[in-house]
Design a protein around this motif. Sequence first.
Motif, PDB file in Angstrom:
ATOM      1  N   MET A   1       0.835  -1.192   0.000  1.00  0.00           N
ATOM      2  CA  MET A   1       0.000   0.000   0.000  1.00  0.00           C
ATOM      3  C   MET A   1       0.869   1.241   0.000  1.00  0.00           C
ATOM      4  O   MET A   1       0.648   2.191  -0.717  1.00  0.00           O
ATOM      5  N   GLU A   2       1.899   1.254   0.856  1.00  0.00           N
ATOM      6  CA  GLU A   2       2.807   2.383   0.880  1.00  0.00           C
ATOM      7  C   GLU A   2       4.048   2.092   0.066  1.00  0.00           C
ATOM      8  O   GLU A   2       4.372   0.956  -0.233  1.00  0.00           O
ATOM      9  N   MET A   3       4.740   3.167  -0.265  1.00  0.00           N
ATOM     10  CA  MET A   3       5.984   3.019  -0.988  1.00  0.00           C
ATOM     11  C   MET A   3       7.051   2.432  -0.090  1.00  0.00           C
ATOM     12  O   MET A   3       7.001   2.524   1.123  1.00  0.00           O
ATOM     13  N   GLU A   4       8.060   1.828  -0.677  1.00  0.00           N
ATOM     14  CA  GLU A   4       9.180   1.314   0.097  1.00  0.00           C
ATOM     15  C   GLU A   4      10.084   2.466   0.466  1.00  0.00           C
ATOM     16  O   GLU A   4      10.392   3.331  -0.339  1.00  0.00           O
ATOM     17  N   SER A   5      10.527   2.472   1.683  1.00  0.00           N
ATOM     18  CA  SER A   5      11.460   3.502   2.132  1.00  0.00           C
ATOM     19  C   SER A   5      12.867   2.997   1.943  1.00  0.00           C
ATOM     20  O   SER A   5      13.125   1.964   1.345  1.00  0.00           O
ATOM     21  N   SER A   6      13.817   3.729   2.474  1.00  0.00           N
ATOM     22  CA  SER A   6      15.190   3.291   2.452  1.00  0.00           C
ATOM     23  C   SER A   6      15.333   2.055   3.315  1.00  0.00           C
ATOM     24  O   SER A   6      14.459   1.665   4.046  1.00  0.00           O
ATOM     25  N   ASP A 335       7.177   9.349 -16.457  1.00  0.00           N
ATOM     26  CA  ASP A 335       7.452  10.531 -15.627  1.00  0.00           C
ATOM     27  C   ASP A 335       6.176  11.328 -15.374  1.00  0.00           C
ATOM     28  O   ASP A 335       5.906  11.764 -14.245  1.00  0.00           O
ATOM     29  N   LEU A 336       5.381  11.530 -16.411  1.00  0.00           N
ATOM     30  CA  LEU A 336       4.123  12.258 -16.237  1.00  0.00           C
ATOM     31  C   LEU A 336       3.160  11.468 -15.358  1.00  0.00           C
ATOM     32  O   LEU A 336       2.467  12.042 -14.502  1.00  0.00           O
ATOM     33  N   LYS A 337       3.118  10.161 -15.534  1.00  0.00           N
ATOM     34  CA  LYS A 337       2.240   9.336 -14.699  1.00  0.00           C
ATOM     35  C   LYS A 337       2.617   9.439 -13.225  1.00  0.00           C
ATOM     36  O   LYS A 337       1.746   9.515 -12.350  1.00  0.00           O
ATOM     37  N   SER A 338       3.911   9.415 -12.946  1.00  0.00           N
ATOM     38  CA  SER A 338       4.340   9.499 -11.545  1.00  0.00           C
ATOM     39  C   SER A 338       3.954  10.839 -10.939  1.00  0.00           C
ATOM     40  O   SER A 338       3.558  10.923  -9.773  1.00  0.00           O
ATOM     41  N   LEU A 339       4.045  11.910 -11.742  1.00  0.00           N
ATOM     42  CA  LEU A 339       3.668  13.229 -11.252  1.00  0.00           C
ATOM     43  C   LEU A 339       2.165  13.290 -10.971  1.00  0.00           C
ATOM     44  O   LEU A 339       1.731  13.757  -9.912  1.00  0.00           O
ATOM     45  N   LEU A 340       1.349  12.788 -11.907  1.00  0.00           N
ATOM     46  CA  LEU A 340      -0.101  12.807 -11.720  1.00  0.00           C
ATOM     47  C   LEU A 340      -0.531  11.891 -10.587  1.00  0.00           C
ATOM     48  O   LEU A 340      -1.489  12.188  -9.862  1.00  0.00           O
ATOM     49  N   GLY A 341       0.183  10.776 -10.416  1.00  0.00           N
ATOM     50  CA  GLY A 341      -0.178   9.834  -9.363  1.00  0.00           C
ATOM     51  C   GLY A 341       0.030  10.380  -7.967  1.00  0.00           C
ATOM     52  O   GLY A 341      -0.675   9.996  -7.025  1.00  0.00           O
ATOM     53  N   VAL A 342       0.989  11.301  -7.822  1.00  0.00           N
ATOM     54  CA  VAL A 342       1.279  11.872  -6.511  1.00  0.00           C
ATOM     55  C   VAL A 342       0.257  12.941  -6.118  1.00  0.00           C
ATOM     56  O   VAL A 342       0.019  13.178  -4.930  1.00  0.00           O
ATOM     57  N   LEU A 343      -0.373  13.580  -7.102  1.00  0.00           N
ATOM     58  CA  LEU A 343      -1.212  14.745  -6.819  1.00  0.00           C
ATOM     59  C   LEU A 343      -2.340  14.489  -5.827  1.00  0.00           C
ATOM     60  O   LEU A 343      -2.580  15.330  -4.949  1.00  0.00           O
ATOM     61  N   PRO A 344      -3.082  13.367  -5.905  1.00  0.00           N
ATOM     62  CA  PRO A 344      -4.127  13.155  -4.887  1.00  0.00           C
ATOM     63  C   PRO A 344      -3.566  13.102  -3.467  1.00  0.00           C
ATOM     64  O   PRO A 344      -4.136  13.699  -2.550  1.00  0.00           O
ATOM     65  N   VAL A 562      -3.876   6.729  -0.193  1.00  0.00           N
ATOM     66  CA  VAL A 562      -2.765   5.802   0.043  1.00  0.00           C
ATOM     67  C   VAL A 562      -3.118   4.403  -0.463  1.00  0.00           C
ATOM     68  O   VAL A 562      -2.292   3.718  -1.085  1.00  0.00           O
ATOM     69  N   SER A 563      -4.345   3.968  -0.222  1.00  0.00           N
ATOM     70  CA  SER A 563      -4.752   2.624  -0.636  1.00  0.00           C
ATOM     71  C   SER A 563      -4.757   2.475  -2.156  1.00  0.00           C
ATOM     72  O   SER A 563      -4.561   1.375  -2.674  1.00  0.00           O
ATOM     73  N   LEU A 564      -4.942   3.581  -2.879  1.00  0.00           N
ATOM     74  CA  LEU A 564      -5.002   3.526  -4.343  1.00  0.00           C
ATOM     75  C   LEU A 564      -3.659   3.815  -5.001  1.00  0.00           C
ATOM     76  O   LEU A 564      -3.504   3.584  -6.205  1.00  0.00           O
ATOM     77  N   TYR A 565      -2.679   4.304  -4.214  1.00  0.00           N
ATOM     78  CA  TYR A 565      -1.425   4.742  -4.813  1.00  0.00           C
ATOM     79  C   TYR A 565      -0.494   3.566  -5.098  1.00  0.00           C
ATOM     80  O   TYR A 565      -0.375   2.636  -4.308  1.00  0.00           O
ATOM     81  N   LYS A 566       0.179   3.639  -6.232  1.00  0.00           N
ATOM     82  CA  LYS A 566       1.185   2.644  -6.598  1.00  0.00           C
ATOM     83  C   LYS A 566       2.510   3.357  -6.775  1.00  0.00           C
ATOM     84  O   LYS A 566       2.646   4.255  -7.609  1.00  0.00           O
ATOM     85  N   SER A 567       3.485   2.938  -5.997  1.00  0.00           N
ATOM     86  CA  SER A 567       4.774   3.614  -5.999  1.00  0.00           C
ATOM     87  C   SER A 567       5.553   3.308  -7.260  1.00  0.00           C
ATOM     88  O   SER A 567       5.466   2.228  -7.832  1.00  0.00           O
ATOM     89  N   ARG A 568       6.360   4.309  -7.688  1.00  0.00           N
ATOM     90  CA  ARG A 568       7.273   4.081  -8.806  1.00  0.00           C
ATOM     91  C   ARG A 568       8.599   3.523  -8.320  1.00  0.00           C
ATOM     92  O   ARG A 568       9.438   3.111  -9.126  1.00  0.00           O
ATOM     93  N   VAL A 569       8.828   3.515  -6.989  1.00  0.00           N
ATOM     94  CA  VAL A 569      10.060   2.989  -6.415  1.00  0.00           C
ATOM     95  C   VAL A 569       9.903   1.491  -6.193  1.00  0.00           C
ATOM     96  O   VAL A 569       9.013   1.062  -5.476  1.00  0.00           O
TER      97      VAL A 569
END
Length: 570
Positions: A1-6, A335-344, A562-569
């Motif tokens: 659900m969340e992105m991976e951190s370091s 790149d554009l998808k990642s930018l739009l995905g972060v906006l919500p 957060v539940s809908l977000y898919k990380s690019r990392v």
Amino acid sequence: MEMESSSPGSQLKPPVELEQQETKDKAGRKRGGWVTLPFIAGSMIGLGLAINGTTSNLLLYLLKEYNVESIQAAQIANIVRGSLNLVPVAGAVVSDSYFGCFPVVLAGTAINVLAFVLFTLTAALPSLRPAHCAPPPAACQHATGGQLAVLYAAVCLLAIGTGGTRFNVATLGADQFSSPRAQDVFFNWYFVFLYGSFIVGDTAIVYLQDGVSWVLGFSVCLAATVVSLVMLLLGARYYRMPAPKGSPYTDLARVVVAAVRKARVDVAGGRQVQYYVGDGAAAADPGSDGAPSKRLRFLNRAAMITANDDSSTDAPARGHGSSGWRLCTVQQVEDLKSLLGVLPLWSSGIFVSLSIGLMIGMMILQALVMDRSLGPRFQIPAGSMTVCALAAFIAVTPVFDRAVFPLWRRATGAVPTPLQRVGLGHVVNIAGVVAAALVERRRLGVVRAHNGANEPNGWVTPMSVLWLLVPLGVVGVGEALHFPGNMAFYYQEFPKTLRSTATAMAPLLVALGFYLSTAFVDVVRRVTKWLPENINQGRLDNVYWAVAVGATANFGYFLVCVSLYKSRVK
């Protein structure tokens, strides 16, 4: 659900234990790494104490020296704070597209020096201010157009200079490291130094300006910005300075244009679709390496090779020739998808900033009508009250890194991700607004007990201003979670060509928060009687309760995002 951190434990090690990640220039000199931190931190501290000390005290400067009414002064101060956090977005665009971080930070610092020259002149020359007058301000002489022009010129220069420095400095510092682990630790140190400078500004600078002399206070700010400029220049030989590669925003626009131009292209019929990956190569859909992701599938058409594009796949698709507006690379699309995905997710932080902006403005007004004495001779400057939130931020950051996050790691097997920290920050912020409502409810009870509502505006409630430290401290703890978490999240999720924009996304939230809090106060004053000029006759506690309800609903919206977000990392 969340992105991976370091990697686990990355936030637990001090900078000296992290890799140096230095590079060498053509002359063989080492560049980058932690050797740059003292210069970046020195520059940041000088700017931070000068800018924040002045903006924190601007409300009182307007009240005492320009005879502006209290609520109007609070609104103006909030607009200025919003501007100081909005202009960094323009600074990030200029940095990413044309000049790079260092030249923009250097120019911004020099402009800040000019801003404080003007501020010092407004305080030193009586002709630049209206005649001094005892309250109420309504009966006093107001500033002339020329006097306001000089003051607003200083404010505008301050905003422009801050736009070039505050969060481009964060990008400049993060650019000195290659791994997300070191970058994450740098952001923690960045906020420690930044908020530390804010504490000095909110205490020493505010006291000098309000308690000793406005001329002396602004002169110290001027000296601090000059020192900041010198520190920045001294470290120039050590900085890594990635060169900008042209405007990344043009590439984003090309993706949209190319996708729209191919909106009616028929992709049915069972034929294999080819996507352009650059250098004359193509990837097949589905499942092949280099193919675009399935989210926001419409944008994939920008990289789809059609009959009209076959002859242009050997041409560079990054902005050269007409093919760039019809055929883009898969990377440009992603790149554009990642930018739009972060906006919500980004939008969910606006209400948090609104609540903080509202509390900062209103609590200064609360402090002015509360007992601010500490001992027989000292009074806490009202503009210094917000220092509690900054102190709480600095105090809890090492506690999180050394105690809370290790316990989290033992329980879950990993340190909290940036998004998890942001979510916790939402919860703590709600608690801070509730605490503010409870403190104001108690203060109004004391007002009623002493029949203070019938006293003239400015009557001091016999209740210690130290009560305000509770909600401000809680809000500071929330900021220690969500502000660095947001910045690390944007920096890791945004395309590499938009790193300065990534670090400007957090201050953009703050700017919108201050602007919207100003609009919110206007709406409240129009439809209710909660915020009269004399707040002892109002119901500021109801305002805080309304914000707490909105913040709770906003937290639910954050969880959905957060539940809908898919990380690019990966």
